[in-house]
Write a protein that holds these residues in place. Sequence first.
Motif, PDB file in Angstrom:
ATOM      1  N   ASN A  89       0.852  -1.191   0.000  1.00 54.64           N
ATOM      2  CA  ASN A  89       0.000   0.000   0.000  1.00 54.64           C
ATOM      3  C   ASN A  89       0.886   1.239   0.000  1.00 54.64           C
ATOM      4  O   ASN A  89       1.646   1.471   0.937  1.00 54.64           O
ATOM      5  CB  ASN A  89      -0.912  -0.017   1.228  1.00 54.64           C
ATOM      6  CG  ASN A  89      -1.895   1.137   1.235  1.00 54.64           C
ATOM      7  OD1 ASN A  89      -1.847   2.026   0.381  1.00 54.64           O
ATOM      8  ND2 ASN A  89      -2.816   1.132   2.193  1.00 54.64           N
ATOM      9  N   GLY A  90       0.790   2.013  -1.057  1.00 54.54           N
ATOM     10  CA  GLY A  90       1.604   3.218  -1.160  1.00 54.54           C
ATOM     11  C   GLY A  90       0.921   4.463  -0.659  1.00 54.54           C
ATOM     12  O   GLY A  90       1.379   5.580  -0.926  1.00 54.54           O
ATOM     13  N   GLY A  91      -0.192   4.295   0.082  1.00 55.26           N
ATOM     14  CA  GLY A  91      -0.904   5.451   0.624  1.00 55.26           C
ATOM     15  C   GLY A  91      -1.527   6.289  -0.463  1.00 55.26           C
ATOM     16  O   GLY A  91      -2.200   5.784  -1.370  1.00 55.26           O
ATOM     17  N   ALA A  92      -1.281   7.597  -0.408  1.00 55.30           N
ATOM     18  CA  ALA A  92      -1.866   8.529  -1.372  1.00 55.30           C
ATOM     19  C   ALA A  92      -1.345   8.278  -2.781  1.00 55.30           C
ATOM     20  O   ALA A  92      -1.987   8.680  -3.772  1.00 55.30           O
ATOM     21  CB  ALA A  92      -1.571   9.965  -0.951  1.00 55.30           C
ATOM     22  N   SER A  93      -0.189   7.622  -2.904  1.00 56.19           N
ATOM     23  CA  SER A  93       0.382   7.362  -4.230  1.00 56.19           C
ATOM     24  C   SER A  93      -0.292   6.188  -4.927  1.00 56.19           C
ATOM     25  O   SER A  93      -0.139   6.029  -6.139  1.00 56.19           O
ATOM     26  CB  SER A  93       1.886   7.086  -4.102  1.00 56.19           C
ATOM     27  OG  SER A  93       2.566   8.219  -3.607  1.00 56.19           O
ATOM     28  N   GLY A  94      -1.023   5.371  -4.187  1.00 61.14           N
ATOM     29  CA  GLY A  94      -1.693   4.216  -4.772  1.00 61.14           C
ATOM     30  C   GLY A  94      -1.094   2.912  -4.299  1.00 61.14           C
ATOM     31  O   GLY A  94      -0.648   2.798  -3.153  1.00 61.14           O
ATOM     32  N   VAL A  95      -1.068   1.930  -5.176  1.00 58.61           N
ATOM     33  CA  VAL A  95      -0.515   0.608  -4.869  1.00 58.61           C
ATOM     34  C   VAL A  95       0.881   0.522  -5.490  1.00 58.61           C
ATOM     35  O   VAL A  95       1.049   0.745  -6.691  1.00 58.61           O
ATOM     36  CB  VAL A  95      -1.407  -0.516  -5.424  1.00 58.61           C
ATOM     37  CG1 VAL A  95      -0.785  -1.878  -5.143  1.00 58.61           C
ATOM     38  CG2 VAL A  95      -2.799  -0.435  -4.802  1.00 58.61           C
ATOM     39  N   LYS A  96       1.868   0.181  -4.668  1.00 60.45           N
ATOM     40  CA  LYS A  96       3.246   0.120  -5.152  1.00 60.45           C
ATOM     41  C   LYS A  96       3.564  -1.275  -5.664  1.00 60.45           C
ATOM     42  O   LYS A  96       3.389  -2.272  -4.975  1.00 60.45           O
ATOM     43  CB  LYS A  96       4.225   0.491  -4.041  1.00 60.45           C
ATOM     44  CG  LYS A  96       5.680   0.488  -4.505  1.00 60.45           C
ATOM     45  CD  LYS A  96       6.635   0.881  -3.372  1.00 60.45           C
ATOM     46  CE  LYS A  96       8.087   0.855  -3.845  1.00 60.45           C
ATOM     47  NZ  LYS A  96       9.028   1.213  -2.765  1.00 60.45           N
TER      48      LYS A  96
END
Length: 525
Positions: A89-96
């Motif tokens: 989970n990349g947070g605000a950046s999306g899915v890493k």
Amino acid sequence: MPVVFSPGEPETRPLDPDAIVYTTAQKVADFLAIGPQDAVLVAADSVSDGVYVTGADYRTIGFEVGDTIFIYSDAEPLGLEKTITAISNGGASGVKLAFTGGFTHAVYQAADNAYVQNTSSFSNGAVGRQRGMTKAIVEARIKETQDKIDNITHNAWRPYLVSAEYINFDTYKPYRRRYYTDYVGTTPLLFRNVQQMLRIELWQGDDYREICGAEARIKIPEDVRAISGSIVMSPGNGTAAVLTAGTGTGQWRADFDATTTAQNLADLINKEDRVSKAAVEFASAFTLEGSTSNVAVHNEFLASANADYGTGVVKLTSMRAVKGGESCSIVVTDSSVTLSQTQVNTATFSSLDSTTINVDSTSGFAKAGVCVDASGDVFRYTGTTATSFTGCVIVVGSALSDIGGQITQHLPQVDLQGGSASGDNARLKDWWMDYEQGIIYFNNSYPFFEWNAVKVAYIYGERYLEKAIEEAATKMTVIDLLMSDDRTVLLPEGTSNIDMSSKVQLLQAEVNAILARYTEIVLFE
């Protein structure tokens, strides 16, 4: 009461029943001419070890560890491929989608219209479900196909584990070597193409003598409810796995009686799927060769709780060949659980210096392994000197403080003729093997009985996956998919093409022609 009957040993089965070996989902997709997933814009600027996609794209397209992704942008239109090693989970950046290796992330930014494309044609995302054929469904069909091929041909192109095979000893009486022979008797195995012998047990009239794998026997006490400790094992490289009594899937249940408890312990060591046991990994973690999976106890040891060894007894065997298993070590923290058939090493603890434990002597101890002190504290170590263990890490309990106390270690043993120093599986020593034909030749060690005198465990299977078997597996999987695909048409058909039913018949004929060449038969004269 137990819900599944077990004779004490696992049934004959693939060493890794869930492994996809004979073909892949992508090879099936290539045969069906199914293209890759749609490319999606990155959700945020790329970083040196990964790219980001939106949660919606992650759920729709479907990305998994091991998938190959193609990344490109206006700044780098040629792009490059990367294999996903982790998803987080990349947070605000999306899915890493993380990967390793060199990556010039500055040319794959959102401002440069960077795209990510999953090159796998089948996925477990919403697109796969909309197509009516997910990657999980295709891989399930491949597993079924692998079993079909093995049953049809009576052979295997993947490792199979035979845990307990009782066979006769063919003698050349009297028990001595004759002219032109260097063996006193033979034992042909049920399967040929043997990759490794794990056990050769010779019935001695009151017990089995092990001449192949280094063994230790774990005796469970009658009062199993009083058990409150752990069993710690090391494969010989300084790592350790802790098997703790409990009710979790990664633990062994000390319930009911000694026999049931012994079976549950063996199930945990073998990672038995029938009772939903989980893999117990070694720490620090190390991976299987050619794989990203961590090595667990079931990759290094084989356990049996057969009544042949006594009530409440687990036979533990190293999967390392013959004397190689004698570098393994095992200890227990509960004094009511005892070990036998082992070499017992003891030393007196004198002082502790950071990660170094000083003792009077390390003679006889494994070069790397596990030890336990009198209070039940267990440590693993990665090296030794004449008077110390180095690279020590506490595994169970707290830091050692029992100055003057005793440190103990058990090493599994092979019962070779004249001891391990002189005996071995060499041509002129205890026994030797024709691995392709699956025949054991006994020389200096042999049973004193003939009928069902030898009990063996081994791994068999062809070492090379022939392209013809890969072709057969791919086409058999395609047939299964076409026969079950009622919602979508995977293969296009029209006025100039072969109709679907004819394609299935032609594919089946090709499969039959391929497998006929590989079907093995047994001839009795």
